[in-house]
Design a protein around this motif. Structure first.
Motif, mmCIF file in Angstrom:
data_model
loop_
_atom_site.group_PDB
_atom_site.id
_atom_site.type_symbol
_atom_site.label_atom_id
_atom_site.label_comp_id
_atom_site.label_asym_id
_atom_site.label_seq_id
_atom_site.Cartn_x
_atom_site.Cartn_y
_atom_site.Cartn_z
ATOM 1 N N PRO A 48 0.890 -1.216 0.239
ATOM 2 C CA PRO A 48 -0.006 -0.040 0.038
ATOM 3 C C PRO A 48 0.810 1.314 -0.027
ATOM 4 N N PRO A 49 1.802 1.415 0.711
ATOM 5 C CA PRO A 49 2.487 2.698 0.766
ATOM 6 C C PRO A 49 3.066 3.117 -0.384
ATOM 7 N N ASP A 50 3.474 2.211 -1.224
ATOM 8 C CA ASP A 50 4.387 2.384 -2.444
ATOM 9 C C ASP A 50 3.223 2.276 -3.680
ATOM 10 N N ARG A 51 1.980 1.946 -3.436
ATOM 11 C CA ARG A 51 0.955 1.783 -4.569
ATOM 12 C C ARG A 51 1.736 0.746 -5.272
ATOM 13 N N LEU A 52 2.173 -0.554 -5.082
ATOM 14 C CA LEU A 52 2.834 -1.406 -5.771
ATOM 15 C C LEU A 52 2.426 -2.698 -5.517
ATOM 16 N N ILE A 53 2.336 -3.303 -6.601
ATOM 17 C CA ILE A 53 1.619 -4.787 -6.916
ATOM 18 C C ILE A 53 2.933 -5.614 -7.390
ATOM 19 N N VAL A 54 3.278 -6.418 -6.306
ATOM 20 C CA VAL A 54 4.750 -7.328 -6.826
ATOM 21 C C VAL A 54 3.943 -8.592 -7.196
ATOM 22 N N LEU A 55 4.383 -9.390 -8.531
ATOM 23 C CA LEU A 55 3.797 -10.707 -8.961
ATOM 24 C C LEU A 55 5.003 -11.479 -8.967
ATOM 25 N N ALA A 56 4.966 -12.748 -8.857
ATOM 26 C CA ALA A 56 5.941 -13.762 -8.819
ATOM 27 C C ALA A 56 6.273 -13.873 -10.117
ATOM 28 N N THR A 57 7.567 -14.062 -10.411
ATOM 29 C CA THR A 57 7.992 -14.270 -11.857
ATOM 30 C C THR A 57 7.839 -15.580 -12.592
ATOM 31 N N ARG A 58 7.576 -16.656 -11.568
ATOM 32 C CA ARG A 58 7.230 -18.062 -12.081
ATOM 33 C C ARG A 58 5.839 -18.422 -12.396
ATOM 34 N N LEU A 59 4.733 -17.232 -12.516
ATOM 35 C CA LEU A 59 3.561 -17.665 -13.039
ATOM 36 C C LEU A 59 3.227 -17.630 -14.311
ATOM 37 N N THR A 60 2.121 -18.735 -14.620
ATOM 38 C CA THR A 60 1.575 -18.635 -15.876
ATOM 39 C C THR A 60 0.963 -17.502 -16.370
ATOM 40 N N HIS A 61 0.652 -17.117 -17.434
ATOM 41 C CA HIS A 61 -0.067 -15.955 -17.913
ATOM 42 C C HIS A 61 -1.473 -15.995 -17.111
ATOM 43 N N VAL A 62 -2.322 -17.218 -16.996
ATOM 44 C CA VAL A 62 -3.415 -17.246 -16.288
ATOM 45 C C VAL A 62 -3.304 -17.022 -14.927
ATOM 46 N N GLN A 63 -2.492 -17.597 -14.335
ATOM 47 C CA GLN A 63 -2.000 -17.458 -12.823
ATOM 48 C C GLN A 63 -1.785 -15.640 -12.578
ATOM 49 N N GLU A 64 -1.002 -15.296 -13.572
ATOM 50 C CA GLU A 64 -0.653 -13.827 -13.203
ATOM 51 C C GLU A 64 -1.861 -12.843 -13.421
ATOM 52 N N ARG A 65 -2.668 -13.235 -14.615
ATOM 53 C CA ARG A 65 -4.029 -12.319 -14.610
ATOM 54 C C ARG A 65 -4.801 -12.366 -13.379
ATOM 55 N N ASP A 66 -5.007 -13.605 -12.767
ATOM 56 C CA ASP A 66 -5.888 -13.699 -11.644
ATOM 57 C C ASP A 66 -5.225 -13.109 -10.597
ATOM 58 N N THR A 67 -3.911 -13.239 -10.236
ATOM 59 C CA THR A 67 -3.308 -12.611 -9.133
ATOM 60 C C THR A 67 -3.273 -11.324 -9.270
ATOM 61 N N LEU A 68 -3.145 -10.592 -10.562
ATOM 62 C CA LEU A 68 -3.134 -9.113 -10.543
ATOM 63 C C LEU A 68 -4.549 -8.788 -10.243
ATOM 64 N N ALA A 69 -5.742 -9.396 -10.659
ATOM 65 C CA ALA A 69 -7.035 -8.846 -10.709
ATOM 66 C C ALA A 69 -7.155 -8.956 -8.882
ATOM 67 N N HIS A 70 -6.546 -9.912 -8.358
ATOM 68 C CA HIS A 70 -6.953 -10.031 -6.823
ATOM 69 C C HIS A 70 -6.171 -8.878 -6.273
ATOM 70 N N GLU A 71 -4.966 -8.620 -6.515
ATOM 71 C CA GLU A 71 -4.313 -7.420 -5.902
ATOM 72 C C GLU A 71 -4.801 -6.186 -6.361
ATOM 73 N N VAL A 72 -5.341 -5.799 -7.435
ATOM 74 C CA VAL A 72 -6.023 -4.743 -7.826
ATOM 75 C C VAL A 72 -7.172 -4.643 -6.967
ATOM 76 N N GLU A 73 -7.743 -5.609 -6.466
ATOM 77 C CA GLU A 73 -8.904 -5.444 -5.593
ATOM 78 C C GLU A 73 -8.518 -5.006 -4.170
ATOM 79 N N HIS A 74 -7.467 -5.458 -3.686
ATOM 80 C CA HIS A 74 -6.698 -4.696 -2.647
ATOM 81 C C HIS A 74 -6.464 -3.448 -2.519
ATOM 82 N N ALA A 75 -6.238 -2.916 -3.587
ATOM 83 C CA ALA A 75 -5.956 -1.519 -3.999
ATOM 84 C C ALA A 75 -7.149 -0.817 -4.051
ATOM 85 N N LEU A 76 -8.190 -1.396 -4.700
ATOM 86 C CA LEU A 76 -9.523 -0.766 -4.773
ATOM 87 C C LEU A 76 -10.211 -0.452 -3.575
ATOM 88 N N LYS A 77 -9.817 -1.398 -2.538
ATOM 89 C CA LYS A 77 -10.399 -1.299 -1.205
ATOM 90 C C LYS A 77 -9.698 -0.744 -0.155
#
Length: 159
Positions: A48-77
């Motif tokens: 939160p303090p950096d308005r930063l989302i960090v994603l693991a480098t080992r993710l498939t595209h599908v995992q990356e999209r789902d994880t990013l969507a999840h983390e964006v929801e944390h930011a929205l809330k």
């Protein structure tokens, strides 16, 4: 951390009448920074303090999209760091995680697409693949669907 951008839309059999949810665009609109790092204990995290989302480098595209969507929801809330200590902190963390999962699942899997995939898919794995999401995200969306259907059933009898 590597600031690479590996964005691409999943291809699906479902004929969609709408644009699929794009969490990269959502993050950009919110002014969030996305970085990639070799995370060990999680697929992604919201800082939160950096308005930063960090994603693991080992993710498939599908995992990356789902994880990013999840983390964006944390930011929205405006969620806080989910690594609280103590019992109350763990409970609040679980609530934040469940809320982020549910909001992401609704955006990643619109009802019309879910119903279409469920009509012909022979397994959850096949439906998840068709919808371009992980089986975890599909399970979350199915739980929401079941809750919604139960609510509809009770609202008809209570009305």
């Amino acid at each position: 951390m590597t600031p690479t951008h590996r964005h691409q839309q999943p291809s699906t059999r479902t004929a969609r009448m709408h644009q699929p949810y794009d969490p990269w665009q959502a993050a950009d609109t919110l002014g969030l920074t996305i970085r990639y790092a070799p995370l060990r204990d999680c697929l992604g995290c919201w800082v939160p303090p950096d308005r930063l989302i960090v994603l693991a480098t080992r993710l498939t595209h599908v995992q990356e999209r789902d994880t990013l969507a999840h983390e964006v929801e944390h930011a929205l809330k405006h969620d806080t760091d989910c690594r609280y200590a103590g019992a109350a902190g763990r409970l609040w963390s679980r609530r934040q995680e469940a809320r982020a999962d549910e909001a992401a699942a609704r955006k990643l899997i619109p009802t019309v697409d879910l119903e279409d995939a469920l009509n012909w898919a022979t397994s959850r794995e096949e439906a998840a693949h068709e919808l371009g999401v992980t089986e975890h995200m599909l399970r979350v969306r199915l739980l929401i669907r079941r809750r919604d259907l139960e609510w509809l059933d009770t609202s008809r009898t209570d009305g």
